[in-house]
Design a protein around this motif. Structure first.
Motif, mmCIF file in Angstrom:
data_model
loop_
_atom_site.group_PDB
_atom_site.id
_atom_site.type_symbol
_atom_site.label_atom_id
_atom_site.label_comp_id
_atom_site.label_asym_id
_atom_site.label_seq_id
_atom_site.Cartn_x
_atom_site.Cartn_y
_atom_site.Cartn_z
ATOM 1 N N LEU A 270 0.827 -1.212 0.000
ATOM 2 C CA LEU A 270 0.000 0.000 0.000
ATOM 3 C C LEU A 270 0.858 1.258 0.000
ATOM 4 C CD1 LEU A 270 -2.814 -1.048 2.502
ATOM 5 C CD2 LEU A 270 -3.042 -0.704 0.047
ATOM 6 N N PHE A 271 1.920 1.246 0.770
ATOM 7 C CA PHE A 271 2.791 2.422 0.852
ATOM 8 C C PHE A 271 3.381 2.755 -0.513
ATOM 9 C CE2 PHE A 271 6.674 4.762 1.999
ATOM 10 C CZ PHE A 271 6.171 5.663 2.928
ATOM 11 N N GLN A 272 3.695 1.710 -1.282
ATOM 12 C CA GLN A 272 4.313 1.914 -2.588
ATOM 13 C C GLN A 272 3.305 2.208 -3.698
ATOM 14 O OE1 GLN A 272 7.223 -1.215 -3.598
ATOM 15 N NE2 GLN A 272 7.372 -1.680 -1.414
ATOM 16 N N ASN A 273 2.072 1.689 -3.548
ATOM 17 C CA ASN A 273 1.136 1.739 -4.671
ATOM 18 C C ASN A 273 -0.148 2.526 -4.433
ATOM 19 O OD1 ASN A 273 2.495 -0.267 -6.608
ATOM 20 N ND2 ASN A 273 2.360 -1.465 -4.720
ATOM 21 N N ALA A 274 -0.399 2.949 -3.202
ATOM 22 C CA ALA A 274 -1.623 3.692 -2.888
ATOM 23 C C ALA A 274 -1.244 5.052 -2.298
ATOM 24 C CB ALA A 274 -2.491 2.907 -1.908
ATOM 25 N N PRO A 275 -1.170 6.096 -3.132
ATOM 26 C CA PRO A 275 -0.719 7.404 -2.647
ATOM 27 C C PRO A 275 -1.567 7.957 -1.510
ATOM 28 C CG PRO A 275 -1.652 7.568 -4.866
ATOM 29 C CD PRO A 275 -1.479 6.114 -4.582
ATOM 30 N N LYS B 187 -0.091 9.058 2.114
ATOM 31 C CA LYS B 187 -0.394 10.391 2.646
ATOM 32 C C LYS B 187 -0.901 10.298 4.085
ATOM 33 C CE LYS B 187 -3.215 14.477 1.603
ATOM 34 N NZ LYS B 187 -4.225 15.046 0.653
ATOM 35 N N ARG B 188 -1.730 9.317 4.383
ATOM 36 C CA ARG B 188 -2.256 9.156 5.741
ATOM 37 C C ARG B 188 -1.152 8.739 6.713
ATOM 38 N NH1 ARG B 188 -7.629 9.718 6.121
ATOM 39 N NH2 ARG B 188 -7.607 8.855 8.235
ATOM 40 N N ASP C 111 2.068 9.451 6.342
ATOM 41 C CA ASP C 111 2.914 10.629 6.512
ATOM 42 C C ASP C 111 2.289 11.596 7.516
ATOM 43 O OD1 ASP C 111 4.691 9.612 4.659
ATOM 44 O OD2 ASP C 111 3.959 10.840 2.992
ATOM 45 N N ALA C 112 0.977 11.803 7.408
ATOM 46 C CA ALA C 112 0.282 12.729 8.309
ATOM 47 C C ALA C 112 0.322 12.240 9.748
ATOM 48 C CB ALA C 112 -1.158 12.917 7.859
ATOM 49 N N ALA C 113 0.382 10.917 9.936
ATOM 50 C CA ALA C 113 0.420 10.344 11.282
ATOM 51 C C ALA C 113 1.847 10.179 11.799
ATOM 52 C CB ALA C 113 -0.279 8.996 11.284
ATOM 53 N N GLY C 114 2.819 10.551 10.965
ATOM 54 C CA GLY C 114 4.216 10.415 11.369
ATOM 55 C C GLY C 114 4.685 8.974 11.422
ATOM 56 N N LEU C 115 4.105 8.116 10.555
ATOM 57 C CA LEU C 115 4.437 6.696 10.542
ATOM 58 C C LEU C 115 5.109 6.305 9.233
ATOM 59 C CD1 LEU C 115 1.050 5.269 11.924
ATOM 60 C CD2 LEU C 115 3.201 5.460 13.193
ATOM 61 N N THR C 116 5.901 5.244 9.284
ATOM 62 C CA THR C 116 6.491 4.638 8.096
ATOM 63 C C THR C 116 6.203 3.135 8.151
ATOM 64 O OG1 THR C 116 8.624 4.060 9.086
ATOM 65 C CG2 THR C 116 8.375 6.335 8.249
#
Length: 214
Positions: free
Chosen positions: A15-20, A24-25, A27-32
């Motif tokens: 999802l991180f690679q294929n669902a922008p 975005k969510r 990144d907003a939560a400060g998670l990787t």
């Protein structure tokens, strides 16, 4: 649990690679993805509320950037009230209803009327897939035209019902008024409350009623 944790890692990475929209969510939560390595880690994810999803999809149609595969790879697409756009992958029993139906006593060869809508919304098609996955015979009834549905249920000896509990009561009442003796012995209901009084009434007609969430 190790298997589930590995599935979490695979899903989050995809999802991180294929669902922008998903990235975005995060990144907003400060998670990787490195923060989400197990089932327990999923508690860190912000909840996407229904109203939020509607707005996200409006801003970035059709799926708000949350779909991790090309739309061309999907089996079906639906639109539920809201409106909310919903994808269905090309897999058997995508809604995972089969195990619940089996636990409720539905079995191979049972003739079952599916009284969920088939038009635009996912319930009808999704429950049919669940029934088919355990080799039930499905009457695609939908909602409405009760007299014809009762005639068909009687003709085919339907023993099972899936749909709204209130609609099951309407069918039973209509059948009694028309003088039909139905063969229903089991029902799998969802999508609205099942008051104890209604369950007791349906049990009184010889129907074992099981409620699911969905």
């Amino acid at each position: 649990m190790a298997y589930l944790d590995s599935r979490v890692q695979e899903t989050i990475s995809t999802l991180f690679q294929n669902a922008p929209g998903f990235k975005k969510r995060l990144d907003a939560a400060g998670l990787t993805p490195a923060d989400l390595q197990s089932v327990a880690d999923l508690a860190q994810l912000p909840v996407v509320r229904k109203d939020d999803l509607i707005e996200v999809q409006k801003q970035d149609p059709p799926f708000g950037g949350l779909l991790g595969v090309p739309i061309s790879s999907l089996r079906r697409v639906f639109q539920s009230p809201g409106p909310i756009n919903e994808p269905e992958p090309p897999v058997t029993d995508a809604g995972r209803w089969g195990p619940g139906l089996k636990a409720a006593g539905f079995k191979a060869g049972d003739v079952v009327i599916n009284a969920f809508g088939y038009h635009m919304t996912p319930a009808g098609a999704s429950l049919e897939d669940g029934l088919s996955s355990i080799d039930c015979v499905v009457i695609p009834g939908g909602i409405g035209n009760q007299e014809q549905q009762i005639q068909v249920m009687a003709a085919f000896g339907a023993v099972g019902y899936v749909g709204l509990p209130s609609y099951l009561k309407a069918l039973v009442d209509k059948a009694n008024a028309l003088g039909y003796q139905l063969s229903l012995t089991k029902a799998f209901v969802l999508a609205e409350p099942l008051p104890p009084s209604l369950k007791q009434e349906l049990n009184g007609h010889g129907i074992a009623v099981y409620q699911s969430y969905g």
